[in-house]
Design an enzyme around this catalytic site. Structure first.
Site: not given
Ligand code: GLA
Length: 736
Positions: A477-478, A547
């Protein structure tokens, strides 16, 4: 496929349905003479208009400025008289800008070529060629090669440039080095771009091209939620299935620019490359700078065909993972189920219920390390929190494995929380400008991975965990964008290199990861889909799309993503309702259909689902197993768009041999007095008789139908009305 005609001084790149031509002008400049539907092997130098008079204040042949300012150029340069957008700008050591490239030589070679440190398309069981056109600027002492890769089966031309400081004792400074550029006459073209925000990525925007400059950029250090490195130029009458479309996409994961400029003579200049803002690169004698690849696709059969060409290129010539076309383990991710609030017991209870319902992998998301119980701490401290995970990670993984599930884990390796042991020990490892307080985003800072020791730490933190247990999937993730750019590593005349060096470091880390763990299934992610780009495909076969897991919001997000990227790459999960991003309630069945057009998985607390919903899971997984292959490998067609008609969405994946297809139909808004809808299916074989079934519907109300491809295309399939909003249907079409 690639030829050079000495007499016409023209290079031709022929693909199955397109021709791309570059002509060496009278004065030795590289002119872009043609790109479009196939043409004959004729002298087309007239298309560069070098002999035309009367439209400029000075004579074309007499003065350089008037020539350069209208000549359709192949790699326009800055500072010498072409006043339109340039693709290359270089300063010498004295601070003078100006580049004037003249043709020197060319090479045509078989196969593809790698680019040091950057992702690049490669050959897999097909014929490919590379054209290198070498140009020089003797005054600057540089050599610039224009590189073109082409695959025999695809209407795509992949471009990049190589810039070498060949002479002299002094460095030169590259201020702008775009990867592709071409000019053409405007023909009432429209332009398509993708735009969005967090939880609303890649919505399609189509608008007429106007005079002046228009385009998309990122200055966020990553591809971004907001704008996307993609533009399509298309005839205004073009639709999904007809008309000319030129699509450009960038194989890169950092700052980009893609512009169209309509200039005084009604010509268009289309450019794409690394965003020159805050960019510079010091090139010492003997050094070479490589730009990332830009992909140009031409379709004379509308937008769908353009998308299919991108999909085939990426599936066959860019994604390296063994999972490329393969079924992915059906996963359940605990993010929307628990957020940070979980422990071993909770995860195992999810895993137990998941295994009973045919789910194949548990993914532990954010919150398992340091003392992280919200997003305000611990990034950088990649040490298992044994208060949450009693017995440690190895115990958890082995218990999950005992239940017959694989195990996956979440990381955000590029980040550092101010509340972390790492920050307390190495405050200078965060990207920052000395004396300026760095701006926080999601309460975190970004590691300066352009520094060797920081890159190594960040990589080792991930690798150490992966070495410690049987972990078969990583979500990388980032969650914030880059700002306050400064690195103690870089001297002032190289600070402009930071953004690009950051991307190169990211690529190096992921390359190392997939080399050390070759069977790992890697999914990239960035606050949802802010790093959904072809650069990342080189390392991971799938990327988290957004998300926003709401089935209806996903229609526009996945539709926009499908413009360029294959369904096999789109991270898509079934989640609970009301949806956590927008509060909408949709049927579980519809959520399943939308996720089916992606990697497919679950993002919910299965222990809390109603029996009615939970009982649908094994059937949904069975559908994924039954149709997944067709969805991952087929030709994708957008049939109807809810974002345009405000009523329903429809799309199809059809087998390459047109023997079968799966159609997904979502009735978003229901209205009174709604009649049976006839859905016209383009893309099958007119003369074949097909059997049409509705696998999930009441068979008495939706009996099997037989019809030819021609009827399917022109009259359509009857799709009956369902009661209520957000209803979905699958339609399976098979050769009779
Ligand atoms: C990002 C990702 C989510 C989740 C959160 C965790 O928003 O897109 O799917 O992993 O971070 O902090």
């Amino acid at each position: 496929m690639i030829t050079f005609n000495k007499e016409f001084k023209t290079f031709r790149i022929d693909t199955p349905n397109s021709t791309y031509c570059i002509t060496i002008s009278e004065k030795g400049y590289l002119a872009h003479s043609y790109y479009g539907s196939k043409i004959g092997n004729d002298d087309i130098s007239y298309l560069t208009r070098q002999m035309e008079y009367g439209f400029s204040s000075s004579e074309v042949f007499r003065e350089k400025h008037s020539l350069l300012d209208f000549l359709p150029q192949e790699l326009p340069t800055d500072g010498v008289g072409d006043f339109r957008e340039s693709a290359l700008s270089i300063y010498n050591n004295n601070g003078n800008n100006g580049v004037e490239l003249k043709y020197k030589d060319y090479k045509i070679s078989e196969g593809t070529q790698t680019i040091p440190g950057l992702p690049a398309v490669f050959d897999r069981n097909s014929k490919s060629q590379v054209l290198e056109i070498i140009t020089t600027d003797e005054v600057l002492g540089i050599e610039v090669s224009l590189m073109y890769t082409v695959f025999e089966e695809l209407d795509a031309v992949i471009r990049y440039t190589k810039i070498t400081n060949t002479k002299g004792k002094n460095p030169v400074y590259i201020k702008k080095a775009l990867s592709a550029s071409f000019d053409m006459d405007d023909n009432n073209y429209d332009m398509i771009t993708l735009h969005g925000s967090w939880a609303r990525e890649r919505h399609i925007d189509r608008h007429p091209i106007h005079m002046g400059k228009q385009g998309v950029v990122s200055m966020r250090g990553e591809t971004s939620h907001q704008e996307h490195p993609f533009i399509a130029i298309l005839e205004n009458k073009a639709d999904e299935n007809t008309g000319s479309v030129y699509g450009l996409n960038f194989i890169y994961s950092g700052n980009f620019v893609a512009d169209v400029q309509k200039s005084q003579f009604n010509s268009l200049r289309i450019v794409m490359g690394i965003n020159p803002e805050n960019f510079s690169w010091k090139l010492n004698p003997g050094e070479t700078f490589y730009t990332p690849q830009a992909v140009l696709v031409y379709s004379n059969q509308g937008i769908n065909k353009m998308s299919q060409t991108f999909h085939d290129l990426y599936r066959n010539h860019l994604i390296r993972s063994e999972y490329r076309l393969k079924e992915r383990p059906v996963l359940i991710n605990n993010w929307e189920a628990t957020y940070f609030n979980f422990d071993t017991e909770k995860l195992l209870s999810i895993a137990k219920e998941a295994s009973k319902n045919k789910i194949e992998m548990l993914v532990m998301d954010d919150g398992w390390f340091g003392h992280r119980s919200s997003d305000d701490s611990s990034l950088g401290d990649w040490i298992v929190n044994e208060n949450k995970l009693k017995g440690g990670l190895k115990y958890l993984v082995s218990e999950v494995n005992k239940l017959g599930l694989k195990f996956g884990i979440w990381f955000e390796p590029e980040m550092i929380s101010p509340d972390s042991d790492l920050y307390r020990t190495h405050p200078d490892w965060a990207i920052q400008i000395p004396e300026r307080e760095p701006g926080m985003s999601r309460q975190q800072l970004v590691l300066d991975i352009t520094r060797k020791e920081v890159e190594e730490y960040a990589y080792e933190a991930v690798a150490k965990i992966l070495r410690s247990a049987n972990i078969e999937y990583v979500k990388w993730d980032m969650n914030r964008q880059l700002a306050d750019i400064g690195s103690i590593n870089l001297p002032s005349d190289q600070m402009g290199e930071f953004y690009h060096r950051y991307v190169l470091a990211l690529y190096r880390m992921q390359e190392k990861l997939i080399t050390e763990f070759p069977n790992l299934l890697l999914e990239n992610c960035s606050g949802g889909g802010a790093r959904f780009d072809p650069g990342m495909f080189f390392y991971s076969p799938q990327i988290w799309c957004s998300d926003d897991t709401d089935a209806i919001e996903r229609l526009s997000i996945q539709e926009g993503t499908s413009i360029i990227y294959p369904l096999s790459t789109m991270g898509a999960h079934v989640s609970v309702c009301p949806n956590h991003a927008c509060g909408r309630v949709t049927p579980f069945k519809t959520r399943g259909y939308v996720a089916l057009s992606g990697t497919f998985g679950y993002e919910l607390d299965i222990t809390k689902l109603s029996d009615e919903e939970r009982n649908q899971i094994p059937h949904q997984i069975e559908l994924y197993k039954r149709y997944g292959d067709l969805i991952r490998t087929g030709d994708y067609y957008r049939i109807a768009s809810y974002s345009q008609n405000n009523e329903y969405d429809c799309w199809m994946s059809a087998a390459k041999d047109k023997s079968k297809a799966i159609v997904t139909f979502i009735q978003v808004m229901n209205h009174p007095n709604y009649k049976t809808r006839f859905i016209k299916i383009n893309g099958l074989d007119d003369n074949t008789l097909y059997k049409i079934t509705f696998p999930d519907e009441n068979q008495e109300q939706n009996p099997e139908i037989k019809m030819t491809g021609l009827t399917l295309r022109n009259a359509g399939i009857p799709v009956k009305r369902d009661w209520g909003d957000f209803q979905g249907k699958l339609i399976y079409i098979e050769k009779f």
